[in-house]
Structures are given as C-alpha cells and as structure tokens.
Design an enzyme around this catalytic site. Structure first.
Site, PDB file in Angstrom:
ATOM      1  N   HIS A 102     -16.401  31.264   5.472  1.00  0.00           N
ATOM      2  CA  HIS A 102     -16.684  31.548   4.058  1.00  0.00           C
ATOM      3  C   HIS A 102     -15.938  32.760   3.527  1.00  0.00           C
ATOM      4  O   HIS A 102     -15.936  33.005   2.315  1.00  0.00           O
ATOM      5  CB  HIS A 102     -18.200  31.729   3.861  1.00  0.00           C
ATOM      6  CG  HIS A 102     -18.665  31.262   2.510  1.00  0.00           C
ATOM      7  ND1 HIS A 102     -19.984  30.963   2.234  1.00  0.00           N
ATOM      8  CD2 HIS A 102     -17.998  31.047   1.348  1.00  0.00           C
ATOM      9  CE1 HIS A 102     -20.095  30.579   0.974  1.00  0.00           C
ATOM     10  NE2 HIS A 102     -18.899  30.638   0.421  1.00  0.00           N
ATOM     11  N   ASP A 124     -25.740  28.136  -0.605  1.00  0.00           N
ATOM     12  CA  ASP A 124     -25.618  28.736   0.716  1.00  0.00           C
ATOM     13  C   ASP A 124     -26.995  29.145   1.243  1.00  0.00           C
ATOM     14  O   ASP A 124     -27.860  29.543   0.467  1.00  0.00           O
ATOM     15  CB  ASP A 124     -24.727  29.987   0.607  1.00  0.00           C
ATOM     16  CG  ASP A 124     -24.148  30.448   1.926  1.00  0.00           C
ATOM     17  OD1 ASP A 124     -24.767  30.207   2.979  1.00  0.00           O
ATOM     18  OD2 ASP A 124     -23.061  31.058   1.903  1.00  0.00           O
ATOM     19  N   HIS A 126     -27.212  31.706   3.074  1.00  0.00           N
ATOM     20  CA  HIS A 126     -27.078  33.155   3.208  1.00  0.00           C
ATOM     21  C   HIS A 126     -26.627  33.788   1.899  1.00  0.00           C
ATOM     22  O   HIS A 126     -25.998  33.129   1.060  1.00  0.00           O
ATOM     23  CB  HIS A 126     -26.066  33.477   4.310  1.00  0.00           C
ATOM     24  CG  HIS A 126     -26.359  32.810   5.607  1.00  0.00           C
ATOM     25  ND1 HIS A 126     -25.850  31.550   5.938  1.00  0.00           N
ATOM     26  CD2 HIS A 126     -27.119  33.197   6.656  1.00  0.00           C
ATOM     27  CE1 HIS A 126     -26.282  31.219   7.132  1.00  0.00           C
ATOM     28  NE2 HIS A 126     -27.059  32.190   7.599  1.00  0.00           N
ATOM     29  N   ASP A 128     -24.491  36.479   1.664  1.00  0.00           N
ATOM     30  CA  ASP A 128     -23.085  36.900   1.765  1.00  0.00           C
ATOM     31  C   ASP A 128     -22.803  38.137   0.913  1.00  0.00           C
ATOM     32  O   ASP A 128     -21.748  38.255   0.291  1.00  0.00           O
ATOM     33  CB  ASP A 128     -22.142  35.755   1.373  1.00  0.00           C
ATOM     34  CG  ASP A 128     -22.201  34.603   2.359  1.00  0.00           C
ATOM     35  OD1 ASP A 128     -22.724  34.800   3.475  1.00  0.00           O
ATOM     36  OD2 ASP A 128     -21.734  33.506   2.018  1.00  0.00           O
ATOM     37  N   HIS A 141     -17.457  36.711   6.997  1.00  0.00           N
ATOM     38  CA  HIS A 141     -18.002  35.562   6.261  1.00  0.00           C
ATOM     39  C   HIS A 141     -19.380  35.868   5.680  1.00  0.00           C
ATOM     40  O   HIS A 141     -19.908  35.080   4.887  1.00  0.00           O
ATOM     41  CB  HIS A 141     -18.025  34.286   7.117  1.00  0.00           C
ATOM     42  CG  HIS A 141     -19.034  34.254   8.224  1.00  0.00           C
ATOM     43  ND1 HIS A 141     -19.323  33.090   8.909  1.00  0.00           N
ATOM     44  CD2 HIS A 141     -19.816  35.211   8.775  1.00  0.00           C
ATOM     45  CE1 HIS A 141     -20.255  33.337   9.832  1.00  0.00           C
ATOM     46  NE2 HIS A 141     -20.559  34.614   9.768  1.00  0.00           N
ATOM     47  N   ASP A 227     -21.217  26.094   0.953  1.00  0.00           N
ATOM     48  CA  ASP A 227     -21.276  26.326   2.390  1.00  0.00           C
ATOM     49  C   ASP A 227     -22.142  25.214   2.966  1.00  0.00           C
ATOM     50  O   ASP A 227     -23.291  25.033   2.548  1.00  0.00           O
ATOM     51  CB  ASP A 227     -21.893  27.704   2.649  1.00  0.00           C
ATOM     52  CG  ASP A 227     -21.862  28.107   4.111  1.00  0.00           C
ATOM     53  OD1 ASP A 227     -22.035  27.230   4.975  1.00  0.00           O
ATOM     54  OD2 ASP A 227     -21.703  29.309   4.382  1.00  0.00           O
ATOM     55  N   ASP A 229     -23.800  25.055   5.523  1.00  0.00           N
ATOM     56  CA  ASP A 229     -25.093  25.438   6.105  1.00  0.00           C
ATOM     57  C   ASP A 229     -26.182  25.561   5.053  1.00  0.00           C
ATOM     58  O   ASP A 229     -27.329  25.888   5.373  1.00  0.00           O
ATOM     59  CB  ASP A 229     -24.982  26.711   6.951  1.00  0.00           C
ATOM     60  CG  ASP A 229     -24.722  27.996   6.158  1.00  0.00           C
ATOM     61  OD1 ASP A 229     -25.081  28.057   4.965  1.00  0.00           O
ATOM     62  OD2 ASP A 229     -24.180  28.948   6.745  1.00  0.00           O
ATOM     63  N   GLU A 272     -17.210  26.355   6.212  1.00  0.00           N
ATOM     64  CA  GLU A 272     -18.067  26.472   7.397  1.00  0.00           C
ATOM     65  C   GLU A 272     -18.313  25.154   8.128  1.00  0.00           C
ATOM     66  O   GLU A 272     -19.288  25.039   8.882  1.00  0.00           O
ATOM     67  CB  GLU A 272     -19.394  27.156   7.051  1.00  0.00           C
ATOM     68  CG  GLU A 272     -19.253  28.588   6.553  1.00  0.00           C
ATOM     69  CD  GLU A 272     -18.842  29.597   7.622  1.00  0.00           C
ATOM     70  OE1 GLU A 272     -18.838  29.223   8.813  1.00  0.00           O
ATOM     71  OE2 GLU A 272     -18.529  30.742   7.247  1.00  0.00           O
TER      72      GLU A 272
END
Length: 300
Positions: A102, A124, A126, A128, A141, A227, A229, A272
């Site tokens: 990412h 996402d 997360h 980030d 990332h 992303d 994930d 990712e």
C-alpha cells in the site's frame, strides 16, 4: 473511458515478501477482460522497474529520521508512479495502479493531486496514518495516508505530501485495526473514519454514500484506494496483514457499484494482493471483479 493500468510491483513497505507479485497475479486473473465487461477500454503500460528488496539495505541512510524501512527506495518508486499517474490524467485516461504493497498509494495520491483538488476514500482494515516517528513496525505500507496528508516528517517531503488533498475530504471505510497514535489523530483531525461497527450498525449503503459525499465535496475528483485486506480473510485470503471481521463479498461489490454510480472517481489503486498467501489466485480474481464494479459493471 480508457483505463490505463500501471503496475508498481513493490514490497518495500510490507514485512512479508510476495506482494510484489500482486500486479502479475491480478493481470493473470483477467483484469483487462473484466474491465472491458464494464464497458471501458483497458490499456496496460506494464510495470515500473522496481529493484528487489533483497538487493537493498532496509536500514540504510534514510531521507527522514525516525523508523521507516526502505524509505529511500519507496520514495523513488512513488515519485515515478506519481509521474505516470499525472501523465495519464493529462492525456484524458483514468489511472489504475496495481500494487505491490500500500505504500504505492503515496505515488497515486501525489500524481492525482498534482493539478487538481482531490478527496480520497480509503477502503482498508487499517488507518495507514503512522509516520516514521509513530510506527511500531517501520513498515511504510502503514504510512501512505499520513504521507499524503503531510503528517509529521512528511510535511516537508515533496515526494510524499499531496497539498491538494485535505483532511476534510479524506474518508476511511471499514476500519478495524488502528494504532494508538492513529486513533488520536483521527479523533483530533477532520478525517472521517467509519469502522466495521458503523457498517454493522448502519449497513454498507449509507456508509459508502456518505463517504462519497464527504470525499467529493468541493473537489475535482476522488482517489479510490482499495486494499484487499478490507475484505474478511475468508473472502480474500491472499493478503499480508489479514484482520478478521471485514466486509463480505457482496458488501464489497455493492460499495464499488456505489462508487461507479457517484461518477466522481479520478484515480484508483488495488493493493496488497500476495499470491504466495492466496488460494488458487482467489484474491487476485476478486480484485479484478471489484475493479470492474468500480468502473461500472452491473448484473443488468
């Protein structure tokens, strides 16, 4: 519409090797054909040249202080990706960057924001939003959104900071993992974050519709960062940092369909996908389907 596919096969920002093969896996899963089913032309310009991480020293002298692995290499890749994204937009095409990890979003965002005011929607697990000073891991990332917003040491980093991206047009959707510094920043800033609890309580439609309104208010377009994930690991097993409790297959598709309906997307990236962790290229295939939905593919 013509979509220009730009591969950025980097794993500098991740802590697990293999994500650099993501662009190849996504192409192999039929990205160009999926985009054509959405009624757009796909033009693939290949991959940026990215030296292997094994050939570089992650702890070599870095352009900022703090803890960040491969930051010099990341800045080089992202600077070149930024040029490609900006050139794509100048030529009237829509850039679709393929990661890699990412960290490539730094290049996508700075390129997209070079000659325009933009917002972003960050699909996402997360946030980030770490910086070299706050990161617990040193993995870049986990820093791209912080970099583009100019947080901490990134404020003076021309290669990373996108001044035409404002906090009030930055929206994270599906958040379910954040470090303490990231949580504090979100609470004190104008960034909007919808957690998975918000999606559970309200449903995917109102959350994404609000996110699109917020991200697009008063700007020229929206950068969509996806992303893989973001999805639950049962749906997308081939990612390096899976977090249980993500969105479902159908929720993800519906979100991308809403992106297409809003007609505000300026640029996009898929990141990712790690084929070494995947099952039968399932996650890469899902990435191609979601991209097609974001560009307008529907059942009827």
């Amino acid at each position: 519409m013509t979509v220009r596919i730009i591969g950025a096969p980097t794993d500098y920002g991740a802590n697990r090797r293999g994500v650099d093969m993501g662009p190849s896996a996504i192409r192999y899963a039929g990205l160009a054909a999926e985009l054509e089913t959405a009624g757009v032309a796909a033009r693939d310009t290949g991959d940026l040249l990215v030296p292997r991480a094994e050939e570089r020293d992650p702890d070599a002298e870095q352009p900022t202080s703090g803890k960040a692995k491969f930051l010099r290499e990341t800045s080089d890749v992202c600077s070149r990706l930024s040029e490609e994204v900006a050139a794509t937009l100048a030529e009237g095409e829509v850039p679709l960057a393929l990661g890699g990890d990412h960290s490539i979003a730094i290049g996508s965002l700075t390129g997209s924001a070079r000659d325009a005011e933009i917002g972003t929607i960050w699909f996402d697990a997360h946030a980030d939003l770490n910086t070299p000073e706050t990161t617990p891991s040193g993995n870049v990332h986990g820093m791209p959104l912080a970099a583009a917003l100019g947080l901490g040491e990134f404020a003076d980093a021309e290669w990373a900071h996108a001044p035409n991206l404002r906090e009030e047009n930055t929206v994270i959707v599906g958040l379910r993992s954040a470090d303490s510094a990231e949580r504090e920043y979100i609470k004190e800033s104008d960034v909007t974050a919808y957690t998975m609890s918000d999606i559970d309580e309200r449903g995917i439609a109102p959350v994404v519709e609000e996110a699109l309104v917020t991200a697009s208010r008063g700007v020229d377009g929206v950068h969509v960062s996806l992303d893989l994930d973001w999805l639950d690991p049962n749906e997308a097993p081939g990612v390096g940092t899976p977090v249980r409790g993500g969105v479902t297959y159908r929720e993800a598709h519906f979100a991308m369909e809403l992106v297409a309906e809003a007609d505000v997307m300026r640029s996009m990236e898929l990141v990712e996908v790690n084929p070494t962790l995947d099952q039968h290229n399932e996650t890469a295939g899902l990435a191609t389907e979601l991209a097609a939905s974001a560009f307008g593919k529907t059942v009827l």
